[in-house]
Scaffold this active site. Structure first.
Site, PDB file in Angstrom:
ATOM      1  N   ALA A   1      26.809  73.641  -8.302  1.00  0.00           N
ATOM      2  CA  ALA A   1      25.528  74.322  -8.176  1.00  0.00           C
ATOM      3  C   ALA A   1      24.360  73.489  -8.695  1.00  0.00           C
ATOM      4  O   ALA A   1      23.219  73.727  -8.335  1.00  0.00           O
ATOM      5  CB  ALA A   1      25.575  75.651  -8.936  1.00  0.00           C
ATOM      6  N   LYS A   2      24.660  72.550  -9.598  1.00  0.00           N
ATOM      7  CA  LYS A   2      23.639  71.689 -10.217  1.00  0.00           C
ATOM      8  C   LYS A   2      22.461  72.504 -10.744  1.00  0.00           C
ATOM      9  O   LYS A   2      21.296  72.132 -10.570  1.00  0.00           O
ATOM     10  CB  LYS A   2      23.169  70.605  -9.242  1.00  0.00           C
ATOM     11  CG  LYS A   2      24.300  69.658  -8.828  1.00  0.00           C
ATOM     12  CD  LYS A   2      23.787  68.549  -7.937  1.00  0.00           C
ATOM     13  CE  LYS A   2      24.928  67.628  -7.528  1.00  0.00           C
ATOM     14  NZ  LYS A   2      25.894  68.284  -6.592  1.00  0.00           N
ATOM     15  N   ARG A   3      22.767  73.598 -11.414  1.00  0.00           N
ATOM     16  CA  ARG A   3      21.725  74.423 -12.007  1.00  0.00           C
ATOM     17  C   ARG A   3      21.077  73.690 -13.178  1.00  0.00           C
ATOM     18  O   ARG A   3      21.717  72.865 -13.848  1.00  0.00           O
ATOM     19  CB  ARG A   3      22.306  75.753 -12.488  1.00  0.00           C
ATOM     20  CG  ARG A   3      22.923  76.609 -11.393  1.00  0.00           C
ATOM     21  CD  ARG A   3      21.886  77.074 -10.390  1.00  0.00           C
ATOM     22  NE  ARG A   3      22.421  78.092  -9.507  1.00  0.00           N
ATOM     23  CZ  ARG A   3      22.552  77.969  -8.189  1.00  0.00           C
ATOM     24  NH1 ARG A   3      22.194  76.832  -7.609  1.00  0.00           N
ATOM     25  NH2 ARG A   3      23.028  78.963  -7.462  1.00  0.00           N
TER      26      ARG A   3
END
Length: 317
Positions: free
Chosen positions: A129-131
């Site tokens: 998700a690379k939040r």
């Protein structure tokens, strides 16, 4: 004036000299020793997943309706998972592909996660998700990824510093992979920039990221994303963080050097690495045999990795 290539960008912060620099180095050494002796809940789960299938392979589940040989996303994923469950230790759904399809895509993701739990119960499921955010927003992202979706691990972007990392680390059974050095060519634009550190030397920004993540890894569940397409940087980061788990994208369609990825990316035991292939596995065929073709590619990747491990005396027996 623009910054000259290779110039050093100073980092703000209190100066550290003499004794303070020695203390930093000493305690960093202690952290490395501690990491080498102990495993967190997440790293134990990762070790168990790898041992169960004798594999470091992670398959990225990135469904693209324009490339899938069947129209239903879940059925596509289900067939891939069923065909590869005995060959891999992890699956990595990239949330962008599911979000791009709206509610039906999210429903397919939910069913995919449930099916992996049934078909490959030891496999680690990584939410790619690379939040990256701070405060209540980061806490909400952590709740969504771990409690709502139920991922075992996620990827995050730490551009905002420690405040963007800490909220994800509270549960030591859940893994967090920080984007450290990307597999894409443009990663060099920022991640290779030289920055000054507290002992007044300079290092690439990606190594500064790795050093700081090692300090923040108090629960032992923090890992790094480092691309297989940059073996020199991968070697550098592994030397900096000898025990942390690495998620290594870039083999397969991106053309990363697999042998270098294994030798430079795995730890001293030949473990603590997830070598990811997405398109190279799931789109190995666009015909009715797509699942069987995916299994062949996953098996080929596992065999190639294991040959390197065995040649170095780090096999599974």
């Amino acid at each position: 004036m623009g910054r000259k290539p290779g110039s050093v960008v100073p980092l703000k912060g209190r100066p550290v000299q003499g004794f303070h620099a020695w203390v930093r180095v000493y305690f960093s050494h202690l952290v490395r020793q501690w990491e080498g002796r102990t495993m967190s809940g997440f790293t134990q789960r990762l070790e168990k997943a790898s041992m169960a299938t004798k594999s470091l392979v992670c398959v990225g589940l990135d469904p693209d309706p324009a490339r899938m040989p069947v129209p239903d996303v879940f059925e596509f994923n289900r067939a891939i998972v069923d065909a590869t469950a005995a060959l891999v230790c992890s699956y990595k759904p990239n949330l962008a592909f599911y979000e791009a399809m709206g509610i039906p895509g999210l429903e397919a993701l939910q069913k995919t996660i449930a099916h992996i739990r049934s078909a490959a119960p030891t496999a680690i499921i990584i939410g790619d998700a690379k939040r990256g955010d701070i405060g209540p927003s980061a806490q909400a992202y952590a709740k969504a990824m771990f409690q709502v979706w139920g991922f075992d691990a996620i990827t995050i972007n730490a551009w905002g510093g420690q405040d963007t990392v800490t909220p994800f680390l509270e549960d030591e059974s859940k893994g967090v992979f920080v984007w450290c050095r990307g597999s894409n060519p443009g990663s060099a634009d920022f991640q290779d920039v030289q920055v000054a550190v507290e002992d007044e030397s300079s290092v690439p920004l990606y190594r500064k990221m790795a050093l700081d993540c090692q300090e923040w890894n108090t629960n032992g569940n923090l890992g790094l994303v480092v691309g297989a397409t940059v073996p020199r940087q991968l070697q550098d980061v592994r030397a900096t963080c000898p025990a942390m788990p690495f998620l290594i994208p870039g083999v397969g369609a991106q053309g990363g050097d697999l042998e270098a990825a294994v030798r430079q990316g795995a730890d001293s035991r030949g473990r603590a690495a997830l070598i990811n292939s997405s398109r190279g596995v799931i789109y190995a065929s666009t015909g009715a045999d797509f699942a069987q073709a995916a299994a062949r590619e996953a098996d080929k990747l596992r065999s190639s990795i294991n040959q390197v491990l065995e040649a170095d005396g780090k096999g599974w027996s």
